[in-house]
Structures are given as C-alpha cells and as structure tokens.
Design a protein around this motif. Sequence first.
Motif, PDB file in Angstrom:
ATOM      1  N   ALA A   1      -2.861  81.301   1.639  1.00  0.00           N
ATOM      2  CA  ALA A   1      -4.124  81.457   0.901  1.00  0.00           C
ATOM      3  C   ALA A   1      -4.945  80.177   0.943  1.00  0.00           C
ATOM      4  CB  ALA A   1      -3.847  81.864  -0.547  1.00  0.00           C
ATOM      5  N   ILE A   2      -4.284  79.036   0.834  1.00  0.00           N
ATOM      6  CA  ILE A   2      -5.001  77.752   0.891  1.00  0.00           C
ATOM      7  C   ILE A   2      -5.536  77.514   2.299  1.00  0.00           C
ATOM      8  CG2 ILE A   2      -4.720  75.247   0.731  1.00  0.00           C
ATOM      9  CD1 ILE A   2      -2.797  75.701  -1.573  1.00  0.00           C
ATOM     10  N   LYS A   3      -4.753  77.847   3.307  1.00  0.00           N
ATOM     11  CA  LYS A   3      -5.229  77.690   4.688  1.00  0.00           C
ATOM     12  C   LYS A   3      -6.456  78.557   4.938  1.00  0.00           C
ATOM     13  CE  LYS A   3      -0.585  76.706   6.361  1.00  0.00           C
ATOM     14  NZ  LYS A   3       0.607  77.300   6.978  1.00  0.00           N
ATOM     15  N   CYS A   4      -6.457  79.770   4.404  1.00  0.00           N
ATOM     16  CA  CYS A   4      -7.621  80.646   4.561  1.00  0.00           C
ATOM     17  C   CYS A   4      -8.842  80.036   3.889  1.00  0.00           C
ATOM     18  CB  CYS A   4      -7.322  82.030   3.983  1.00  0.00           C
ATOM     19  SG  CYS A   4      -6.184  83.019   4.980  1.00  0.00           S
ATOM     20  N   ARG A   5      -8.643  79.450   2.722  1.00  0.00           N
ATOM     21  CA  ARG A   5      -9.774  78.810   2.033  1.00  0.00           C
ATOM     22  C   ARG A   5     -10.293  77.621   2.829  1.00  0.00           C
ATOM     23  NH1 ARG A   5      -7.508  77.351  -2.527  1.00  0.00           N
ATOM     24  NH2 ARG A   5      -7.483  75.097  -2.226  1.00  0.00           N
ATOM     25  N   TRP A   6      -9.404  76.825   3.403  1.00  0.00           N
ATOM     26  CA  TRP A   6      -9.838  75.693   4.228  1.00  0.00           C
ATOM     27  C   TRP A   6     -10.603  76.169   5.461  1.00  0.00           C
ATOM     28  CZ3 TRP A   6      -4.501  72.727   4.149  1.00  0.00           C
ATOM     29  CH2 TRP A   6      -4.371  72.047   2.933  1.00  0.00           C
TER      30      TRP A   6
ATOM     31  N   THR B   1     -12.261  78.916   5.802  1.00  0.00           N
ATOM     32  CA  THR B   1     -13.555  79.414   5.347  1.00  0.00           C
ATOM     33  C   THR B   1     -14.529  78.267   5.143  1.00  0.00           C
ATOM     34  OG1 THR B   1     -12.573  81.352   4.276  1.00  0.00           O
ATOM     35  CG2 THR B   1     -14.743  80.662   3.499  1.00  0.00           C
ATOM     36  N   GLN B   2     -14.090  77.230   4.457  1.00  0.00           N
ATOM     37  CA  GLN B   2     -14.948  76.071   4.201  1.00  0.00           C
ATOM     38  C   GLN B   2     -15.391  75.418   5.498  1.00  0.00           C
ATOM     39  OE1 GLN B   2     -12.366  73.701   1.755  1.00  0.00           O
ATOM     40  NE2 GLN B   2     -12.867  74.808  -0.139  1.00  0.00           N
TER      41      GLN B   2
ATOM     42  N   TRP C   1     -18.034  77.601   7.292  1.00  0.00           N
ATOM     43  CA  TRP C   1     -19.335  77.548   6.618  1.00  0.00           C
ATOM     44  C   TRP C   1     -20.028  76.212   6.861  1.00  0.00           C
ATOM     45  CZ3 TRP C   1     -18.034  80.074   1.192  1.00  0.00           C
ATOM     46  CH2 TRP C   1     -17.842  81.447   1.389  1.00  0.00           C
TER      47      TRP C   1
ATOM     48  N   ALA D   1     -15.538  85.379   3.494  1.00  0.00           N
ATOM     49  CA  ALA D   1     -14.424  84.447   3.330  1.00  0.00           C
ATOM     50  C   ALA D   1     -13.163  85.035   3.969  1.00  0.00           C
ATOM     51  CB  ALA D   1     -14.186  84.172   1.852  1.00  0.00           C
TER      52      ALA D   1
ATOM     53  N   ALA E   1      -9.231  85.814   4.225  1.00  0.00           N
ATOM     54  CA  ALA E   1      -8.274  86.193   3.181  1.00  0.00           C
ATOM     55  C   ALA E   1      -6.903  86.401   3.790  1.00  0.00           C
ATOM     56  CB  ALA E   1      -8.733  87.471   2.484  1.00  0.00           C
TER      57      ALA E   1
ATOM     58  N   CYS F   1     -24.654  76.130  -2.643  1.00  0.00           N
ATOM     59  CA  CYS F   1     -23.216  76.366  -2.692  1.00  0.00           C
ATOM     60  C   CYS F   1     -22.962  77.850  -2.450  1.00  0.00           C
ATOM     61  CB  CYS F   1     -22.633  75.950  -4.042  1.00  0.00           C
ATOM     62  SG  CYS F   1     -22.750  74.184  -4.347  1.00  0.00           S
TER      63      CYS F   1
END
Length: 205
Positions: free
Chosen positions: A22-27, A29-30, A33, A128, A130, A204
Amino acid sequence: MNIGEIIAEVDQVWAPNNVPTAIKCRWLTQDQWQVLRRVRLPGTTDIIFTIAGMAAYPLPTDCPPDLLQHVVLVRKDGSEVEYHHRQRMETAIGRWFNIMPGKVLLLSEPTPATDEALVLFYVPRPPAFAPSDLSMVPMIPEEYQEYLVKRLAARCAKANAAAGGTDRDVLLANNYESEAAEILQRMMEDYAPDPGAGFRMEVCW
C-alpha cells in the motif's frame, strides 16, 4: 509495464525490502503525479455545452486546474474562439479564461450562446494506484517507466537504511535517485512544456 511488475522488479532486483504494498502504491502515485507537473504529456479533451450569458463552467473531475492547457469555444456557425489563460497582473483585454475552485471562468466577450461547444484541452489526472489492482498501467510513456522503477527503488533503499540498514543502502538510494533524475531529464526534453499552452500553480491532489 504495470505497477505490479514495477513493484516486483524493485523487490527482487534493486532493493529487496519489507515496505507494505500500500505504501509503495502511494509512492508510485506521488511520483507519477509529480512527473505530470513537469512534463506535458499528451492530453485529452472534454466538451461542455454552453448556456447563454453563463461565464463559469465546471472542470472535468479528472482535470487538475494547473493542467488545463487551453479553451476553445466552437460557435454554431463553426467558427472558433480561443481563450487564453489570464496570468497574474495581466489586464483582461482580449479573450481570456481564469480558474475558480472547480470551474473555468470566461472573462471576456463574446459570451457564449446556448448550446455552443466549449472544448477544454487538458492533461487528465490519473487515478491513484491501489494494492487491490496491481494491473494498473502508469500514464508515463513506456520508454520512460524505468523512472518509476528507480524512484521506488530509491525510496525502498532509504526505508531499508532507516530500519537499521547499512551504508550500502544509502549509497544505493543515492544512485537510484541519480538514475531517476537522468531519466526525468530525458523525458522533459522529449515532452517539454509549451509555455504558451498552459500554466502552472500549486495545488494538492
């Protein structure tokens, strides 16, 4: 390459780690973007039918305000009126548009009539990533997706170092960051922003 393949390559080849997916997916995504704020990738369009005397129209839900490139009004006779973004301190002489929260505002004459087509050209905001769908494919062109690999590898190597790793983890993180920066530079050269086609502002997602 989908994000599952990116994560697997990092985990197996570049920086084996215990970072949750989940953290890797968030990274990821960031990082994607952030690329879209520095590189003008091919965009899309949305058509809004106008109402007489109405100057403000909603932005598409996937249209970040700073990635709206330009606006064209197609009149019933087939003629086109192009609006340009009004920058700060500029006097609104001519045909301009401005951005309000969630809306595009046409600032100048001629005002649209009913059922004319307002065409918005923009770079869409990608969804994002997921962990429930690792088959998602980045918007970044395939030949530059190695950027996401090296950025994720750098983040994971930093996480290893922070969790009691060695100087080698720090060295790996720095090397991967450098490689990612080189890839981003090449991508920026190939997809250089057109200063006349859009504008930049801090928002943001």
